[in-house]
Design a protein around this motif. Sequence first.
Motif, PDB file in Angstrom:
ATOM      1  N   LEU A 116       8.916   7.103  -3.853  1.00 28.45           N
ATOM      2  CA  LEU A 116       7.986   7.457  -2.782  1.00 28.45           C
ATOM      3  C   LEU A 116       7.415   8.852  -2.979  1.00 28.45           C
ATOM      4  O   LEU A 116       6.239   9.094  -2.692  1.00 28.45           O
ATOM      5  CB  LEU A 116       8.685   7.378  -1.418  1.00 28.45           C
ATOM      6  CG  LEU A 116       9.312   6.049  -1.005  1.00 28.45           C
ATOM      7  CD1 LEU A 116       9.714   6.117   0.465  1.00 28.45           C
ATOM      8  CD2 LEU A 116       8.378   4.878  -1.248  1.00 28.45           C
TER       9      LEU A 116
ATOM     10  N   ASP B 108       4.280   9.097  -5.018  1.00 27.89           N
ATOM     11  CA  ASP B 108       3.073   8.420  -4.548  1.00 27.89           C
ATOM     12  C   ASP B 108       1.909   9.389  -4.382  1.00 27.89           C
ATOM     13  O   ASP B 108       2.089  10.525  -3.928  1.00 27.89           O
ATOM     14  CB  ASP B 108       3.327   7.750  -3.189  1.00 27.89           C
ATOM     15  CG  ASP B 108       4.007   6.408  -3.331  1.00 27.89           C
ATOM     16  OD1 ASP B 108       4.026   5.869  -4.449  1.00 27.89           O
ATOM     17  OD2 ASP B 108       4.526   5.902  -2.323  1.00 27.89           O
TER      18      ASP B 108
ATOM     19  N   THR C  31       5.600   8.643   5.440  1.00 27.30           N
ATOM     20  CA  THR C  31       4.161   8.392   5.544  1.00 27.30           C
ATOM     21  C   THR C  31       3.480   9.493   6.346  1.00 27.30           C
ATOM     22  O   THR C  31       2.459  10.058   5.940  1.00 27.30           O
ATOM     23  CB  THR C  31       3.904   7.028   6.206  1.00 27.30           C
ATOM     24  OG1 THR C  31       4.326   5.978   5.317  1.00 27.30           O
ATOM     25  CG2 THR C  31       2.427   6.838   6.524  1.00 27.30           C
TER      26      THR C  31
ATOM     27  N   ARG D 121       6.971   0.709   2.217  1.00 30.49           N
ATOM     28  CA  ARG D 121       7.847   1.790   1.757  1.00 30.49           C
ATOM     29  C   ARG D 121       9.311   1.451   2.019  1.00 30.49           C
ATOM     30  O   ARG D 121      10.186   1.742   1.200  1.00 30.49           O
ATOM     31  CB  ARG D 121       7.480   3.103   2.461  1.00 30.49           C
ATOM     32  CG  ARG D 121       6.183   3.687   1.971  1.00 30.49           C
ATOM     33  CD  ARG D 121       5.894   5.074   2.535  1.00 30.49           C
ATOM     34  NE  ARG D 121       5.114   5.783   1.527  1.00 30.49           N
ATOM     35  CZ  ARG D 121       5.290   7.035   1.157  1.00 30.49           C
ATOM     36  NH1 ARG D 121       6.215   7.767   1.752  1.00 30.49           N
ATOM     37  NH2 ARG D 121       4.553   7.586   0.223  1.00 30.49           N
TER      38      ARG D 121
ATOM     39  N   GLU E 287      -0.879  -2.418  -5.838  1.00 32.94           N
ATOM     40  CA  GLU E 287      -1.446  -1.802  -4.642  1.00 32.94           C
ATOM     41  C   GLU E 287      -2.528  -2.688  -4.033  1.00 32.94           C
ATOM     42  O   GLU E 287      -3.403  -3.212  -4.730  1.00 32.94           O
ATOM     43  CB  GLU E 287      -2.023  -0.433  -4.969  1.00 32.94           C
ATOM     44  CG  GLU E 287      -2.556   0.310  -3.764  1.00 32.94           C
ATOM     45  CD  GLU E 287      -3.010   1.714  -4.078  1.00 32.94           C
ATOM     46  OE1 GLU E 287      -3.841   2.249  -3.319  1.00 32.94           O
ATOM     47  OE2 GLU E 287      -2.539   2.274  -5.096  1.00 32.94           O
TER      48      GLU E 287
ATOM     49  N   HIS F 281       0.873  -1.162   0.000  1.00 28.12           N
ATOM     50  CA  HIS F 281       0.000   0.000   0.000  1.00 28.12           C
ATOM     51  C   HIS F 281       0.916   1.219   0.000  1.00 28.12           C
ATOM     52  O   HIS F 281       1.935   1.230   0.704  1.00 28.12           O
ATOM     53  CB  HIS F 281      -0.933   0.034   1.212  1.00 28.12           C
ATOM     54  CG  HIS F 281      -1.891   1.181   1.175  1.00 28.12           C
ATOM     55  ND1 HIS F 281      -1.592   2.416   1.721  1.00 28.12           N
ATOM     56  CD2 HIS F 281      -3.122   1.296   0.629  1.00 28.12           C
ATOM     57  CE1 HIS F 281      -2.611   3.234   1.512  1.00 28.12           C
ATOM     58  NE2 HIS F 281      -3.552   2.586   0.853  1.00 28.12           N
ATOM     59  N   PRO F 282       0.586   2.263  -0.771  1.00 23.20           N
ATOM     60  CA  PRO F 282       1.515   3.385  -0.908  1.00 23.20           C
ATOM     61  C   PRO F 282       1.938   4.026   0.405  1.00 23.20           C
ATOM     62  O   PRO F 282       3.053   4.551   0.490  1.00 23.20           O
ATOM     63  CB  PRO F 282       0.727   4.378  -1.779  1.00 23.20           C
ATOM     64  CG  PRO F 282      -0.221   3.535  -2.550  1.00 23.20           C
ATOM     65  CD  PRO F 282      -0.586   2.402  -1.653  1.00 23.20           C
TER      66      PRO F 282
ATOM     67  N   ARG G 176      10.422  -0.900  -0.638  1.00 21.84           N
ATOM     68  CA  ARG G 176      10.595  -0.188  -1.905  1.00 21.84           C
ATOM     69  C   ARG G 176      11.884   0.627  -1.909  1.00 21.84           C
ATOM     70  O   ARG G 176      12.591   0.688  -2.922  1.00 21.84           O
ATOM     71  CB  ARG G 176       9.385   0.708  -2.156  1.00 21.84           C
ATOM     72  CG  ARG G 176       8.108  -0.062  -2.446  1.00 21.84           C
ATOM     73  CD  ARG G 176       6.896   0.844  -2.392  1.00 21.84           C
ATOM     74  NE  ARG G 176       6.991   1.909  -3.374  1.00 21.84           N
ATOM     75  CZ  ARG G 176       6.222   3.009  -3.340  1.00 21.84           C
ATOM     76  NH1 ARG G 176       5.340   3.180  -2.366  1.00 21.84           N
ATOM     77  NH2 ARG G 176       6.364   3.934  -4.275  1.00 21.84           N
TER      78      ARG G 176
END
Length: 235
Positions: free
Chosen positions: A216, A219, A185, A24, A41, A17-18, A27
């Motif tokens: 990121l 996003d 986030t 994250r 996603e 999930h982004p 990633r």
Amino acid sequence: MASARIAKTKMARLLHHPLDPSARLARLMLAEYGVPVDLEEIKPWLRQPEFLEINPAATVPILLDNAEPPVVGPLAVILNIEERFAPTSVAGLVPALSAERAEMWRMFEWVLGKLNDEVTRYVLEEKIVKRDRQGGTPDPAVLRIAKANLTEHMHYFTWLCATRSWLAGDNMTLADFALAAHLSTLDYLGDIDWEKAGETRDWYSRIKSRPAFRTLLNDRVVGMPPHRGYADLDF
């Protein structure tokens, strides 16, 4: 779903999930090591049957590769990436020396355990998960507690950043990427006052400027644009 489509691509896939900080982190590691990956996603809290077949715990990230069994959950994915893809020509994200590794794992556990349990998961629950639940609205009392907890964490991170080059010592490590994943986030959702962040802001500016961070910064969550300055390197 991913389990049905994975055989159609040779590239590894990451279910994510982004705004999930553990996804994250995965990633960031993949981008730092130059590993291409297809992103799919997922909203884990919807607990879709196809997703639960892969991971009954309903958490991300999950790394899928034709040549390997599914790698499920944050720690498994992170260790799998480090073992498979860390470069041999330069230092990876896990220090070679035992004492440095111990401090890295201490800070890594602080972020994925303490920071997540006291701040990030509450913010995501109130601001993201509840949007998908009929009639769900954020609880201001919960968000106030999370904000107070975040202030205490930021004081500690600022002290660390003022006394060492990186979060766990002289070199950038997995702990830095873990904290950057969580703060990015919270930054997307507008929960960090960078004017009061001191040396943590300087540290974040350095790591945010790395090429690995570009994925990121691009996003976007549908219906919830990022907070002003989220994608700016000069923030």
